[in-house]
Write a protein that holds these residues in place. Sequence first.
Motif, PDB file in Angstrom:
ATOM      1  N   ARG A  80     -35.517  45.713  18.890  1.00 26.49           N
ATOM      2  CA  ARG A  80     -36.002  46.418  20.079  1.00 26.49           C
ATOM      3  C   ARG A  80     -35.339  47.791  20.232  1.00 26.49           C
ATOM      4  O   ARG A  80     -35.999  48.784  20.535  1.00 26.49           O
ATOM      5  CB  ARG A  80     -35.725  45.576  21.324  1.00 26.49           C
ATOM      6  CG  ARG A  80     -36.569  44.318  21.467  1.00 26.49           C
ATOM      7  CD  ARG A  80     -36.144  43.556  22.713  1.00 26.49           C
ATOM      8  NE  ARG A  80     -36.838  42.302  22.874  1.00 26.49           N
ATOM      9  CZ  ARG A  80     -37.971  42.141  23.575  1.00 26.49           C
ATOM     10  NH1 ARG A  80     -38.512  43.191  24.162  1.00 26.49           N
ATOM     11  NH2 ARG A  80     -38.544  40.944  23.685  1.00 26.49           N
ATOM     12  N   LEU A  81     -34.016  47.852  20.023  1.00 25.71           N
ATOM     13  CA  LEU A  81     -33.291  49.097  20.237  1.00 25.71           C
ATOM     14  C   LEU A  81     -33.664  50.163  19.214  1.00 25.71           C
ATOM     15  O   LEU A  81     -33.975  51.303  19.576  1.00 25.71           O
ATOM     16  CB  LEU A  81     -31.786  48.835  20.193  1.00 25.71           C
ATOM     17  CG  LEU A  81     -30.893  50.068  20.362  1.00 25.71           C
ATOM     18  CD1 LEU A  81     -31.142  50.739  21.700  1.00 25.71           C
ATOM     19  CD2 LEU A  81     -29.427  49.711  20.198  1.00 25.71           C
ATOM     20  N   SER A  82     -33.634  49.811  17.939  1.00 24.49           N
ATOM     21  CA  SER A  82     -33.936  50.813  16.909  1.00 24.49           C
ATOM     22  C   SER A  82     -35.385  51.282  17.004  1.00 24.49           C
ATOM     23  O   SER A  82     -35.668  52.474  16.833  1.00 24.49           O
ATOM     24  CB  SER A  82     -33.645  50.241  15.522  1.00 24.49           C
ATOM     25  OG  SER A  82     -34.365  49.050  15.301  1.00 24.49           O
ATOM     26  N   ALA A  83     -36.313  50.370  17.317  1.00 28.72           N
ATOM     27  CA  ALA A  83     -37.713  50.771  17.464  1.00 28.72           C
ATOM     28  C   ALA A  83     -37.889  51.716  18.648  1.00 28.72           C
ATOM     29  O   ALA A  83     -38.651  52.695  18.578  1.00 28.72           O
ATOM     30  CB  ALA A  83     -38.594  49.535  17.629  1.00 28.72           C
ATOM     31  N   LEU A  84     -37.185  51.443  19.755  1.00 31.84           N
ATOM     32  CA  LEU A  84     -37.264  52.318  20.920  1.00 31.84           C
ATOM     33  C   LEU A  84     -36.761  53.721  20.592  1.00 31.84           C
ATOM     34  O   LEU A  84     -37.390  54.727  20.963  1.00 31.84           O
ATOM     35  CB  LEU A  84     -36.441  51.714  22.055  1.00 31.84           C
ATOM     36  CG  LEU A  84     -36.242  52.575  23.310  1.00 31.84           C
ATOM     37  CD1 LEU A  84     -37.572  52.778  24.027  1.00 31.84           C
ATOM     38  CD2 LEU A  84     -35.220  51.951  24.247  1.00 31.84           C
ATOM     39  N   LEU A  85     -35.652  53.810  19.869  1.00 33.28           N
ATOM     40  CA  LEU A  85     -35.081  55.118  19.564  1.00 33.28           C
ATOM     41  C   LEU A  85     -35.911  55.874  18.530  1.00 33.28           C
ATOM     42  O   LEU A  85     -35.983  57.108  18.579  1.00 33.28           O
ATOM     43  CB  LEU A  85     -33.645  54.949  19.089  1.00 33.28           C
ATOM     44  CG  LEU A  85     -32.679  54.465  20.169  1.00 33.28           C
ATOM     45  CD1 LEU A  85     -31.281  54.235  19.602  1.00 33.28           C
ATOM     46  CD2 LEU A  85     -32.607  55.443  21.325  1.00 33.28           C
ATOM     47  N   LEU A  88     -38.697  57.308  20.577  1.00 35.42           N
ATOM     48  CA  LEU A  88     -38.186  58.441  21.352  1.00 35.42           C
ATOM     49  C   LEU A  88     -38.017  59.675  20.470  1.00 35.42           C
ATOM     50  O   LEU A  88     -38.369  60.794  20.873  1.00 35.42           O
ATOM     51  CB  LEU A  88     -36.858  58.052  21.995  1.00 35.42           C
ATOM     52  CG  LEU A  88     -36.146  59.118  22.826  1.00 35.42           C
ATOM     53  CD1 LEU A  88     -37.001  59.543  24.020  1.00 35.42           C
ATOM     54  CD2 LEU A  88     -34.785  58.611  23.299  1.00 35.42           C
ATOM     55  N   THR A  89     -37.488  59.480  19.263  1.00 33.73           N
ATOM     56  CA  THR A  89     -37.345  60.583  18.313  1.00 33.73           C
ATOM     57  C   THR A  89     -38.686  61.218  17.991  1.00 33.73           C
ATOM     58  O   THR A  89     -38.820  62.447  17.942  1.00 33.73           O
ATOM     59  CB  THR A  89     -36.679  60.088  17.020  1.00 33.73           C
ATOM     60  OG1 THR A  89     -35.405  59.532  17.328  1.00 33.73           O
ATOM     61  CG2 THR A  89     -36.508  61.218  16.017  1.00 33.73           C
ATOM     62  N   SER A  90     -39.703  60.385  17.794  1.00 31.86           N
ATOM     63  CA  SER A  90     -41.034  60.890  17.447  1.00 31.86           C
ATOM     64  C   SER A  90     -41.636  61.708  18.581  1.00 31.86           C
ATOM     65  O   SER A  90     -42.280  62.740  18.351  1.00 31.86           O
ATOM     66  CB  SER A  90     -41.955  59.728  17.091  1.00 31.86           C
ATOM     67  OG  SER A  90     -41.473  59.024  15.968  1.00 31.86           O
ATOM     68  N   ILE A  91     -41.440  61.266  19.821  1.00 29.96           N
ATOM     69  CA  ILE A  91     -41.977  62.008  20.969  1.00 29.96           C
ATOM     70  C   ILE A  91     -41.323  63.381  21.072  1.00 29.96           C
ATOM     71  O   ILE A  91     -42.003  64.402  21.228  1.00 29.96           O
ATOM     72  CB  ILE A  91     -41.762  61.196  22.261  1.00 29.96           C
ATOM     73  CG1 ILE A  91     -42.599  59.915  22.233  1.00 29.96           C
ATOM     74  CG2 ILE A  91     -42.119  62.028  23.483  1.00 29.96           C
ATOM     75  CD1 ILE A  91     -42.300  58.964  23.374  1.00 29.96           C
ATOM     76  N   ASN A 123     -34.294  58.874  11.777  1.00 34.95           N
ATOM     77  CA  ASN A 123     -34.934  57.556  11.767  1.00 34.95           C
ATOM     78  C   ASN A 123     -34.174  56.579  10.875  1.00 34.95           C
ATOM     79  O   ASN A 123     -34.041  55.390  11.202  1.00 34.95           O
ATOM     80  CB  ASN A 123     -36.380  57.673  11.298  1.00 34.95           C
ATOM     81  CG  ASN A 123     -37.259  58.373  12.312  1.00 34.95           C
ATOM     82  OD1 ASN A 123     -36.935  58.433  13.500  1.00 34.95           O
ATOM     83  ND2 ASN A 123     -38.383  58.914  11.863  1.00 34.95           N
ATOM     84  N   GLY A 124     -33.687  57.063   9.741  1.00 34.86           N
ATOM     85  CA  GLY A 124     -32.931  56.193   8.845  1.00 34.86           C
ATOM     86  C   GLY A 124     -31.645  55.698   9.476  1.00 34.86           C
ATOM     87  O   GLY A 124     -31.259  54.536   9.310  1.00 34.86           O
ATOM     88  N   ALA A 125     -30.959  56.564  10.235  1.00 35.54           N
ATOM     89  CA  ALA A 125     -29.733  56.149  10.913  1.00 35.54           C
ATOM     90  C   ALA A 125     -30.010  55.055  11.932  1.00 35.54           C
ATOM     91  O   ALA A 125     -29.201  54.137  12.112  1.00 35.54           O
ATOM     92  CB  ALA A 125     -29.081  57.356  11.591  1.00 35.54           C
ATOM     93  N   PHE A 126     -31.151  55.120  12.596  1.00 36.69           N
ATOM     94  CA  PHE A 126     -31.503  54.107  13.584  1.00 36.69           C
ATOM     95  C   PHE A 126     -31.930  52.783  12.937  1.00 36.69           C
ATOM     96  O   PHE A 126     -31.756  51.721  13.535  1.00 36.69           O
ATOM     97  CB  PHE A 126     -32.628  54.600  14.488  1.00 36.69           C
ATOM     98  CG  PHE A 126     -32.225  55.680  15.448  1.00 36.69           C
ATOM     99  CD1 PHE A 126     -30.978  55.660  16.052  1.00 36.69           C
ATOM    100  CD2 PHE A 126     -33.089  56.722  15.751  1.00 36.69           C
ATOM    101  CE1 PHE A 126     -30.597  56.665  16.939  1.00 36.69           C
ATOM    102  CE2 PHE A 126     -32.727  57.721  16.636  1.00 36.69           C
ATOM    103  CZ  PHE A 126     -31.477  57.691  17.233  1.00 36.69           C
TER     104      PHE A 126
END
Length: 517
Positions: A80-85, A88-91, A123-126
């Motif tokens: 849930r957390l990594s997908a949310l971030l 957010l990065t994409s937006i 994205n890779g870090a997340f």
Amino acid sequence: MNPMNHLAVLPLTIPALAGALLLICGGNRPLLARVLGLAATALGAAAAAALAADSLSGAYRVYALGDWMAPFGIVLVADRLSALLVLLTSIVALAALVYAASGWDLRGRHFHALFQFQLMGINGAFLTGDLFNLFVFFEVLLIASYCLLLHGLGQQRLKAAVHYVAVNLTGSGVFLIAVSLLYGVTGTLNMAQLAERIAQTPEADIALVRAACLMLLGVFAVKAALFPLYFWLPATYASASPPVAALFAIMTKVGVYSILRVTTLMFGGDSGAAASLTSPWLLPLALLTLAFGVIGALGAKRLGELVAHLTVASVGTLLATLAAGGSAGLAGALYYLVHSTLIIAALFLLSDLIARQRGSTADGLVAAAPMGQQVLCGIAFLLAAATVAGAPPSAGFLGKVMILQGVADHPAAPWIWGTVLASSLAALVACSRAGSVLLWKFSAEPAPQTTAVRGSEWLPLCGLMAVSLLLVAFAGPLHRHAQATAAQLLAPAQYVQAVVGGGGDRAPRPLGRELPR
């Protein structure tokens, strides 16, 4: 492998392939590079949205590169957390790139390729489930950010870039030492396996594990801009071009995410002698970060510097809540993280619009832009300033209320409440001061430096502000999702089972031991 697990790798492969393609055919074709960059970013945002929607079930998506599972292979893990971030990065990235397409991308070569590699690193870090690959993705995003910071050149940017490179290269060296220590003691760098083996560390090796833990958190503190390691950030962010600074709004969140992931998974309550190693000092340092951030905002002489210092203050708020612990406080912090990233990115774009519509005159005063543009800038700044300062009923206000309610039972609650409330008042004063100077100080002389703003430049700013308003309109369901995300994050046994036990395509069952509260 479950085909749905491929969702976890799309946020990496899309920008990686797009960046390579842009280097090959976009160097001397700015229009083609712009189209390819925007298309790739939009496609990546769609993949991030699909991944975030899939994460609502609570399942872990584990993608094993080369179909080699841990501990022999490298895995990507989407929860849930990594997908949310990633979403957010994409937006933020889509808004920043649309703004850059107004002309900022033409001030140097390979802007769009560098932008895609930056996205791949973030994205890779997340998403990575391997500590060494967290280092690799850190280096990818940092190398791209070095070049983006210098895009368009300028003495101020060059000076800031030198400091930025020196600090982060030092951090990278310490990161490698910490990773080497952990590998030497545990024999693995997979985060799930590290969570198991650190808890079983022999007494003779505990000192090495604790030293590695502190070095890791020191490195992440540099990335997150935690006091006293934040002094590189204000000058760096203030001197970057507006679309780059807007993208950099997510960069400090990579450091916050890394601290959050490591302290809950690898050095959590079940980690034996390494458990809660940072508790004695993380909270006071976070509160100092918050305090010095707003002090810097009060003393800022340019709008870009003000926004950069507010970025530091937001990090202090997040890490203070993390240090206090508890699912309720963490849920509020996650809601606040999304809000602060969006509004700071919007403020970096708005600072450029205001600067371009204001000009310096011979007497040092500020000359007015055309009335219509000035009214729009004034309204946008009023809304953004109220939101970033936490004035009701903005998303910033709701996020801070959630945080304060979540930490109410903590022994240091009076310190947290006092610092957060005082910083909100100071941020409001700083934004009011900046607004009075920028939007109310006039001169009769014309200002030839002012330039009109096209509608396409208002679009990304309005989009970010609209998403911030949606955080208020849907605060209830978003807070429930933040609560579910916090609960999943505080259940590391589920993460370990999904990765090492091969249960990544379903919602994992808790292991036999009691989960930390």
